[in-house]
Design a protein around this motif. Structure first.
Motif, mmCIF file in Angstrom:
data_model
loop_
_atom_site.group_PDB
_atom_site.id
_atom_site.type_symbol
_atom_site.label_atom_id
_atom_site.label_comp_id
_atom_site.label_asym_id
_atom_site.label_seq_id
_atom_site.Cartn_x
_atom_site.Cartn_y
_atom_site.Cartn_z
ATOM 1 N N ASN A 1 0.794 -1.258 -0.082
ATOM 2 C CA ASN A 1 -0.065 -0.007 -0.101
ATOM 3 C C ASN A 1 0.694 1.268 0.046
ATOM 4 O OD1 ASN A 1 -2.792 1.325 0.495
ATOM 5 N ND2 ASN A 1 -1.828 2.090 2.262
ATOM 6 N N THR A 2 2.045 1.377 0.718
ATOM 7 C CA THR A 2 2.772 2.330 0.932
ATOM 8 C C THR A 2 3.407 2.644 -0.634
ATOM 9 O OG1 THR A 2 3.518 1.951 3.104
ATOM 10 C CG2 THR A 2 4.918 3.481 1.667
ATOM 11 N N GLY A 3 3.820 1.628 -1.349
ATOM 12 C CA GLY A 3 4.381 1.468 -2.719
ATOM 13 C C GLY A 3 3.128 2.325 -3.697
ATOM 14 N N GLN A 4 2.140 2.035 -3.398
ATOM 15 C CA GLN A 4 0.904 2.278 -4.255
ATOM 16 C C GLN A 4 0.760 3.928 -4.119
ATOM 17 O OE1 GLN A 4 -3.349 1.541 -3.771
ATOM 18 N NE2 GLN A 4 -3.129 0.487 -6.002
ATOM 19 N N ARG A 5 0.746 4.246 -2.763
ATOM 20 C CA ARG A 5 0.359 5.667 -2.245
ATOM 21 C C ARG A 5 1.805 6.437 -2.984
ATOM 22 N NH1 ARG A 5 -4.702 7.012 -0.864
ATOM 23 N NH2 ARG A 5 -5.684 5.132 -0.063
ATOM 24 N N SER A 6 2.840 5.737 -2.811
ATOM 25 C CA SER A 6 4.098 6.588 -3.093
ATOM 26 C C SER A 6 4.006 6.857 -4.864
ATOM 27 C CB SER A 6 5.466 5.657 -3.179
ATOM 28 O OG SER A 6 6.438 6.849 -3.546
ATOM 29 N N ALA A 7 3.444 5.888 -5.558
ATOM 30 C CA ALA A 7 3.232 5.907 -7.037
ATOM 31 C C ALA A 7 2.065 6.905 -7.361
ATOM 32 C CB ALA A 7 2.963 4.845 -7.655
ATOM 33 N N TRP A 8 1.387 7.108 -6.649
ATOM 34 C CA TRP A 8 0.033 7.966 -6.962
ATOM 35 C C TRP A 8 0.430 9.457 -6.392
ATOM 36 C CZ3 TRP A 8 -4.764 4.965 -3.993
ATOM 37 C CH2 TRP A 8 -5.189 4.424 -4.838
ATOM 38 N N ARG A 9 1.220 9.522 -5.544
ATOM 39 C CA ARG A 9 1.683 10.863 -5.087
ATOM 40 C C ARG A 9 2.376 11.397 -6.475
ATOM 41 N NH1 ARG A 9 5.677 13.636 -3.121
ATOM 42 N NH2 ARG A 9 5.151 15.357 -1.593
ATOM 43 N N ALA A 10 3.364 10.437 -7.100
ATOM 44 C CA ALA A 10 4.251 11.015 -8.171
ATOM 45 C C ALA A 10 3.485 11.370 -9.263
ATOM 46 C CB ALA A 10 5.125 9.799 -8.379
ATOM 47 N N GLU A 11 2.137 10.595 -9.518
ATOM 48 C CA GLU A 11 1.191 11.147 -10.550
ATOM 49 C C GLU A 11 0.686 12.397 -10.248
ATOM 50 O OE1 GLU A 11 -0.629 8.512 -13.100
ATOM 51 O OE2 GLU A 11 -0.570 7.053 -11.553
#
Length: 228
Positions: free
Chosen positions: A50-60
């Motif tokens: 989940n942390t990885g997904q949130r990080s990817a979303w933040r970058a987007e």
């Protein structure tokens, strides 16, 4: 009975609720509590995924903010250029103005950044050769806007690609591992129920009855999208 399956398009929040429930359910039964640690490990792994997904979303989201900022600045330059051409040549139909504004100004500035850049990409080279210093200065400014805009578009593309990579390398693999672990656990529970003469429905009691939640509409990126 067969246990249900976690699906690739199930949200991580839904998957978390399934994992937490199943760990807690195992802990509450003395005949199955020894299997809870494996379920708990999946909950811990969920946190990392989940942390990885949130990080990817933040970058987007950050990349999109960059797109919007550059789009506004490019619009401002195009507006100012049109105003300067009108001040200089005093005629909307002057050939010198039509050289640049073959379309109405409002049609150009309402385009998305990437499309607008393609409309104005060749303008700086011509503006630099105009006789009026103000137009030359706007040509240099427009050149900078285009360079920054191109960089913003590339950043958004990289961010979207990183989200897609995280999806395939982390989330899809995680879902596969969850389903494999749950099937193995179910087999162990069936065997244990037979050995200990437990009720026939006992093995299925440790699994949530459904993992189905509302499906998200797919758009780029083709997974869960960053929150608006």
């Amino acid at each position: 009975m067969a246990i249900n399956t976690i699906h690739y398009d199930d949200s991580l929040d839904l998957i978390w609720s399934v994992l937490v429930y199943e760990e807690a359910r195992l802990l509450k039964d003395r005949n199955a509590s020894d299997l809870a640690s494996e379920a708990g490990a999946l909950v811990e792994r969920w946190t990392r995924v989940n942390t990885g997904q949130r990080s990817a979303w933040r970058a987007e989201i950050v990349a999109q903010a960059g797109i919007d900022a550059e789009d506004d600045m490019l619009d401002d330059t195009v507006d100012e250029l049109d105003n300067e051409l009108l001040r200089t040549f005093r005629d909307r139909d002057a050939p010198q103005r039509k050289r640049y504004f073959k379309k109405a100004r409002h049609e150009i500035v309402r385009l998305g950044l990437e499309s607008e850049i393609e409309v104005v990409r060749a303008w700086p080279a011509s503006l630099k050769t105009e006789g009026e210093p103000a137009l030359q200065a706007l040509g240099a400014r427009l050149e900078g806007d285009i360079a920054r805009g191109d960089a913003a578009v590339e950043e958004r593309q990289r961010a979207a690609a990183a989200t897609a990579d995280q999806r395939v390398r982390e989330i899809v693999r995680f879902v596969d591992d969850i389903n494999a672990a749950r099937r193995t656990r179910y087999g162990l529970l069936i065997q244990r129920a037979e050995e200990r003469r437990l009720p026939k429905d006992w093995p299925g009691r440790f699994f949530k009855k459904s993992t189905q939640g509302p499906k998200k509409v797919k758009s780029a990126p083709a997974v869960e999208n960053p929150p608006a």
